[in-house]
Design a protein around this motif. Structure first.
Motif, PDB file in Angstrom:
ATOM      1  N   SER A  16       0.817  -1.217   0.000  1.00 49.29           N
ATOM      2  CA  SER A  16       0.000   0.000   0.000  1.00 49.29           C
ATOM      3  C   SER A  16       0.851   1.268   0.000  1.00 49.29           C
ATOM      4  O   SER A  16       0.331   2.359  -0.259  1.00 49.29           O
ATOM      5  N   HIS A  17       2.146   1.147   0.292  1.00 45.63           N
ATOM      6  CA  HIS A  17       3.037   2.308   0.277  1.00 45.63           C
ATOM      7  C   HIS A  17       4.237   2.080  -0.649  1.00 45.63           C
ATOM      8  O   HIS A  17       5.267   2.742  -0.491  1.00 45.63           O
ATOM      9  N   SER A  18       4.089   1.156  -1.581  1.00 46.06           N
ATOM     10  CA  SER A  18       5.168   0.865  -2.530  1.00 46.06           C
ATOM     11  C   SER A  18       4.643   0.984  -3.959  1.00 46.06           C
ATOM     12  O   SER A  18       3.436   0.869  -4.206  1.00 46.06           O
ATOM     13  N   ARG A  19       5.563   1.195  -4.876  1.00 51.42           N
ATOM     14  CA  ARG A  19       5.207   1.264  -6.299  1.00 51.42           C
ATOM     15  C   ARG A  19       6.285   0.560  -7.114  1.00 51.42           C
ATOM     16  O   ARG A  19       7.468   0.893  -7.010  1.00 51.42           O
ATOM     17  N   GLY A  21       6.786   0.151 -10.958  1.00 50.40           N
ATOM     18  CA  GLY A  21       6.221   0.646 -12.208  1.00 50.40           C
ATOM     19  C   GLY A  21       7.189   0.551 -13.370  1.00 50.40           C
ATOM     20  O   GLY A  21       8.273  -0.035 -13.282  1.00 50.40           O
ATOM     21  N   ARG A  33       3.391   5.934 -18.589  1.00 53.93           N
ATOM     22  CA  ARG A  33       3.796   5.312 -17.329  1.00 53.93           C
ATOM     23  C   ARG A  33       2.710   4.349 -16.861  1.00 53.93           C
ATOM     24  O   ARG A  33       1.520   4.560 -17.097  1.00 53.93           O
ATOM     25  N   ALA A  35       2.020   0.903 -13.717  1.00 59.67           N
ATOM     26  CA  ALA A  35       2.475   0.249 -12.488  1.00 59.67           C
ATOM     27  C   ALA A  35       1.687  -1.031 -12.298  1.00 59.67           C
ATOM     28  O   ALA A  35       0.665  -1.271 -12.964  1.00 59.67           O
ATOM     29  N   ASN A  37      -0.366  -3.088  -9.392  1.00 57.85           N
ATOM     30  CA  ASN A  37      -1.000  -2.810  -8.100  1.00 57.85           C
ATOM     31  C   ASN A  37      -0.948  -3.982  -7.127  1.00 57.85           C
ATOM     32  O   ASN A  37      -1.210  -3.792  -5.933  1.00 57.85           O
ATOM     33  N   ASP A  64      -1.637  -1.355 -14.575  1.00 53.92           N
ATOM     34  CA  ASP A  64      -2.526  -0.188 -14.559  1.00 53.92           C
ATOM     35  C   ASP A  64      -1.792   0.993 -15.196  1.00 53.92           C
ATOM     36  O   ASP A  64      -0.781   1.467 -14.671  1.00 53.92           O
ATOM     37  N   GLU A 140      14.762   3.183  -3.139  1.00 55.82           N
ATOM     38  CA  GLU A 140      14.372   3.656  -4.464  1.00 55.82           C
ATOM     39  C   GLU A 140      15.467   3.310  -5.470  1.00 55.82           C
ATOM     40  O   GLU A 140      16.652   3.286  -5.130  1.00 55.82           O
ATOM     41  N   GLU A 172      10.913   0.944 -12.538  1.00 58.76           N
ATOM     42  CA  GLU A 172      10.967   1.936 -11.453  1.00 58.76           C
ATOM     43  C   GLU A 172      10.574   1.269 -10.131  1.00 58.76           C
ATOM     44  O   GLU A 172       9.517   0.633 -10.040  1.00 58.76           O
ATOM     45  N   GLU A 174       9.993   1.936  -6.070  1.00 60.84           N
ATOM     46  CA  GLU A 174       9.792   2.808  -4.905  1.00 60.84           C
ATOM     47  C   GLU A 174       9.203   1.919  -3.810  1.00 60.84           C
ATOM     48  O   GLU A 174       8.004   1.643  -3.799  1.00 60.84           O
TER      49      GLU A 174
END
Length: 309
Positions: A16-19, A21, A33, A35, A37, A64, A140, A172, A174
């Motif tokens: 819920s706090h990561s990405r 992508g 862009r 990602a 989910n 997404d 990151e 990417e 994060e």
């Protein structure tokens, strides 16, 4: 051996706090862009980074790009083919420290069942405790790959000679990881070997002492009290029946003699009946005259009898 204090331990990815992508050129002029989910993974960081490992799993159907038509095309057999290959997986084979907060994670990236070795540079942003008491680490990084190396080759040529979708994809990362205190980090292999070679000592049996019987500490019972003798009651005196009776006092002659009626006098006529008087006409009542005693009345009777009065 490289030690990394503060980051050692077992860490879980917080989706819920990561990405995770990607980005690429579209029609040679713009950048699109996207990602995923649905992401999970962990990192086990040992004091010796050579014994550390990390793993990331991505569900391809969760792609997404904020456009449903484009997302459906990416899920098709032209790109990820989610029905046949539901996951993208990365498993580390080495983690190297570049400097105090920079690392390079090398491992196998599997897309459409094709595994290729890639190295991803990551920077440790920091380690902090959130308001819920969770210890978090932020990482990151990014890495550019060629999608054709994993068999993703679909494209359309443009009139200018270019292509609709670039072959170069930038991955990417994060990541927000939460330290799991219940899971221990893997121990160093050298320490494990020393522990395995150490002889096992058999503990000596411990003989428990038999407790001594407890003394009877109950207090002796008290003897029943002796009943006291009843107090003597003085007898009630009984009257002496042989004593002579007490003589009665003689009665006076005046009290014994009968009263004589007056002689030679007639009964007076009855008084006339008077009309009823009102309280206003009624005279005040006189105080009653003192009544003569029996002796005086008797004497008066004797006087009248003998002509004394």
């Amino acid at each position: 051996m490289t030690e990394t204090p503060g980051i050692t331990g077992h860490w879980d990815i917080d989706p819920s706090h990561s990405r995770l992508g990607f980005s690429t050129r579209h029609a040679m002029v713009s950048r699109v862009r996207g990602a995923f989910n649905d992401v999970s993974g962990f990192a086990d960081i040992a004091e010796d980074l050579a014994n550390s490992k990390a793993e990331v799993i991505i569900q391809t159907a969760s792609v997404d790009t904020r456009t449903e038509a484009r997302d459906e095309h990416l899920r098709s057999a032209d790109f990820f083919d989610v029905e046949t290959y539901p996951e993208i997986r990365f498993v580390s084979s080495a983690i190297d420290e570049v400097d105090e907060s920079s690392y390079i994670v090398t491992g196998e990236l599997t897309i459409r069942d094709m595994a290729k070795t890639v190295s991803v540079p990551l920077e440790l942003i920091g380690i902090e405790t959130d308001p819920d008491g969770n210890l978090r680490a932020g990482l990151e990084g990014s890495r550019r790959i060629d999608r054709k190396d994993w068999g993703v080759t679909w494209n359309t040529k443009l009139d200018s000679g270019g292509v609709l979708v670039s072959d170069k994809i930038t991955l990417e990362f994060e990541l927000s990881l939460i330290k799991n205190l219940a899971e221990a980090a893997p121990a160093d292999s050298s320490e494990t070997a020393v522990q395995d070679d150490a002889p096992t000592e058999t503990p000596e049996p411990v003989t428990e002492a038999t407790p001594a019987p407890e003394a009877d500490t109950a207090a002796p019972q008290e003897a029943a009290p002796t009943p006291e003798a009843p107090e003597s009651v003085p007898p009630t005196p009984v009257a002496d029946e042989t004593a002579p009776p007490t003589p009665k006092a003689p009665e006076s002659a005046a009290s014994v003699a009968p009263a004589a009626e007056p002689v030679g006098k007639e009964f007076p006529p009855p008084p006339p009946v008077k009309p009823a008087e009102t309280p206003a006409d009624k005279p005040a009542e006189k105080a009653p005259e003192p009544k003569q005693s029996d002796a005086q009345s008797s004497g008066s009777a004797f006087g009248k009898l003998f002509g004394l009065r």
